[in-house]
Design an enzyme around this catalytic site. Structure first.
Site, PDB file in Angstrom:
ATOM      1  N   GLY A  64       0.811  -1.204   0.000  1.00  0.00           N
ATOM      2  CA  GLY A  64       0.000   0.000   0.000  1.00  0.00           C
ATOM      3  C   GLY A  64       0.846   1.256   0.000  1.00  0.00           C
ATOM      4  O   GLY A  64       2.076   1.208   0.093  1.00  0.00           O
ATOM      5  N   GLY A 124       0.264  -5.556   0.469  1.00  0.00           N
ATOM      6  CA  GLY A 124      -0.901  -5.550  -0.395  1.00  0.00           C
ATOM      7  C   GLY A 124      -0.695  -6.284  -1.702  1.00  0.00           C
ATOM      8  O   GLY A 124      -1.663  -6.764  -2.304  1.00  0.00           O
ATOM      9  N   GLU A 147       5.246  -6.143   7.541  1.00  0.00           N
ATOM     10  CA  GLU A 147       4.563  -5.142   8.355  1.00  0.00           C
ATOM     11  C   GLU A 147       5.201  -4.908   9.723  1.00  0.00           C
ATOM     12  O   GLU A 147       5.216  -3.771  10.215  1.00  0.00           O
ATOM     13  CB  GLU A 147       3.089  -5.542   8.530  1.00  0.00           C
ATOM     14  CG  GLU A 147       2.239  -5.383   7.271  1.00  0.00           C
ATOM     15  CD  GLU A 147       2.416  -6.520   6.274  1.00  0.00           C
ATOM     16  OE1 GLU A 147       1.846  -6.436   5.180  1.00  0.00           O
ATOM     17  OE2 GLU A 147       3.135  -7.496   6.591  1.00  0.00           O
ATOM     18  N   ASP A 155      -1.680  -7.982   7.121  1.00  0.00           N
ATOM     19  CA  ASP A 155      -3.102  -7.816   6.832  1.00  0.00           C
ATOM     20  C   ASP A 155      -3.398  -8.420   5.470  1.00  0.00           C
ATOM     21  O   ASP A 155      -2.737  -9.369   5.075  1.00  0.00           O
ATOM     22  CB  ASP A 155      -3.496  -6.332   6.931  1.00  0.00           C
ATOM     23  CG  ASP A 155      -2.815  -5.451   5.885  1.00  0.00           C
ATOM     24  OD1 ASP A 155      -1.752  -5.842   5.357  1.00  0.00           O
ATOM     25  OD2 ASP A 155      -3.347  -4.357   5.602  1.00  0.00           O
TER      26      ASP A 155
END
Length: 357
Positions: A64, A124, A147, A155
Site C-alpha cells: 500500500g 498488499g 509489516e 493484513d
C-alpha cells in the site's frame, strides 16, 4: 497516468498495475478499479481467464501507499482524544475497507485468476496475488509480509495464509518480515507454478493466444530447492513457542549463527506489532473462512493507526530513513487484547465495492 491498465488477447483479460516508480503500490482508487474490472470480467462470457501483473522491471506490487498511511497514523496516534470512531473515518481505514473486500473477491473469483508474482511482492501485493487460484512465481520473486518492521501487523488476509503454512514457517515469515524466494513460496503453499523470469513475457502472451493450460504446459518448470525449508527443523521447533519472547529465547538456544540472526531480526521489530502478529496467526489458524480473518485484521489495522509504533516505524523506515525506531516497550497481554475488540462499524462483505464505500 492511468494506474490500472487493461488489455485483451483472445479470451484472456489482462490487468496491469501501472505505478512502476513506486513498484506499483496500491492506493484506494486502484483497489476500486480492480474490483470493478473483476466484477465485469466475471460476468463476461467472452473472458475465460484474468491475468494480473505489474508494470516495470521491479515487481508486481510493493504494498500500500505507506506515506499516505503515515499521515493518518501520525495524526491519530498523536491525538490523545482519538479513538475507534476517528480511526474509522480516516482515508487509510476507507482504503483498507475496500482493499480487504477486494482480497475476498479475488479468493472467490469464479474463473482462472493468474497472478504473475515476479519481482517484489509485498504486503498488499500478496493480497492481490496469493489469494488467487493460479499463482506464478519466478527466480526474481521476493515475497514478504514486512509489516512488523514498521510497527504494523500482516493484513490483506496474510495471517490467514501464513497460519496455514506447515512447520511454523508462516510464523517465521510474519515475525521476521524476511523475504521469500519463488521456490520458498511454492514450498510453503503460497504459489502454484514456477516460470523462469526470462520466459515470463512469452508465458503471459501465450495465455491469451494458446490458452492457460497450454501456456502452463509450455513454460512452467520444476522450482529450485527452497532455501527456507532446508532450515525447517530448527525453525519449526523454535517458533512453536506461545509468546514472542519465548520464540526469541528458543532461537538463541539453537546456538547457530543462522538462528541468532533470526532472533536479532525479531528483537529489532516493534514488540507490540510482533505480539499482536503472533496472536493474529494463532487465531487465524482456527478461522473457517478468509472473510473471518479479514474482519479481524481490519480491527487490528485500525488499532495500529492509533498506536504510536506504526507512525514511528514508518518514520524510521520510509520518511526519515534513519532505521532507528523508538518502539513502545513492555507490551502486556491486556494491551494485545485491545487490538482485537469489536469495532463500532465492522468490515462487511454484503455489498458491492463502489467509489462510495
Amino acid at each position: 497516468m492511468t494506474s490500472v491498465l487493461t488489455e485483451r488477447i483472445g479470451s484472456a483479460a489482462y490487468l496491469v498495475l501501472n505505478r512502476p516508480k513506486s513498484i506499483n503500490a496500491l492506493d484506494h482508487q486502484m483497489a476500486l478499479e480492480m474490483a470493478r474490472l473483476l466484477d465485469e470480467w466475471a460476468a463476461d462470457d467472452s473472458v475465460d481467464v484474468v491475468v494480473v501483473s505489474g508494470a516495470g522491471e521491479r515487481g508486481l506490487c510493493a504494498g500500500g501507499d505507506i506515506v499516505a498511511i503515515h499521515r493518518d497514523a501520525a495524526a491519530l496516534s498523536g491525538d490523545p482524544a482519538a479513538g475507534d470512531e476517528h480511526a474509522e473515518q480516516s482515508p487509510s481505514a476507507k482504503f483498507w475497507f475496500d482493499e480487504y473486500r477486494l482480497n475476498a473477491e479475488i479468493a472467490r473469483f469464479p474463473k482462472p485468476y493468474v497472478a504473475l508474482m515476479d519481482g517484489i511482492v509485498m504486503g498488499g501485493g500478496v493480497g492481490i496475488s496469493a489469494h488467487g487460484n493460479t499463482r506464478i512465481v519466478t527466480d526474481r520473486t521476493r515475497l514478504a509480509m514486512p509489516e512488523v518492521g514498521i510497527g504494523f501487523v500482516p493484513d490483506v488476509g496474510g495471517t490467514h495464509l501464513l497460519s496455514r503454512v506447515p512447520d511454523n514457517l508462516g510464523r517465521y515469515a510474519g515475525l521476521t518480515a524476511n523475504p521469500l524466494k519463488g521456490a520458498d513460496a511454492i514450498a510453503l503453499g503460497l504459489a502454484d507454478h514456477f516460470v523462469p523470469a526470462e520466459h515470463l513475457d512469452d508465458f503471459r502472451t501465450a495465455i491469451g493466444t494458446e490458452g492457460l493450460a497450454a501456456a502452463l504446459d509450455a513454460f512452467t518448470t520444476a522450482a529450485p530447492p527452497s532455501p527456507l525449508t532446508e532450515q525447517a527443523n530448527w525453525i519449526s521447533k523454535a517458533f512453536a513457542a506461545d509468546t514472542v519472547p519465548e520464540i526469541v529465547d528458543a532461537l538463541r538456544a539453537v546456538g547457530t549463527p543462522e538462528a541468532d540472526k533470526v532472533a536479532d531480526a525479531i528483537a529489532a521489530k516493534s514488540p507490540t506489532a510482533t505480539a499482536v502478529t503472533l496472536r493474529s496467526l494463532q487465531q487465524a489458524a482456527g478461522d473457517d473462512s478468509l472473510e473471518e480473518t479479514l474482519k479481524r485484521e481490519y480491527r487490528v489495522s485500525l488499532r495500529c493507526l492509533l498506536h504510536p509504533d506504526m507512525a514511528e516505524g514508518i518514520r524510521a523506515q520510509v520518511i526519515d530513513k534513519d532505521r532507528n525506531p523508538a518502539w513502545a516497550q513492555n507490551v502486556s497481554s491486556g494491551d494485545v487484547d485491545k487490538f482485537f475488540e469489536p469495532l463500532p462499524h465492522e468490515l462487511t462483505f454484503d455489498s458491492e465495492i463502489t467509489a462510495e464505500s
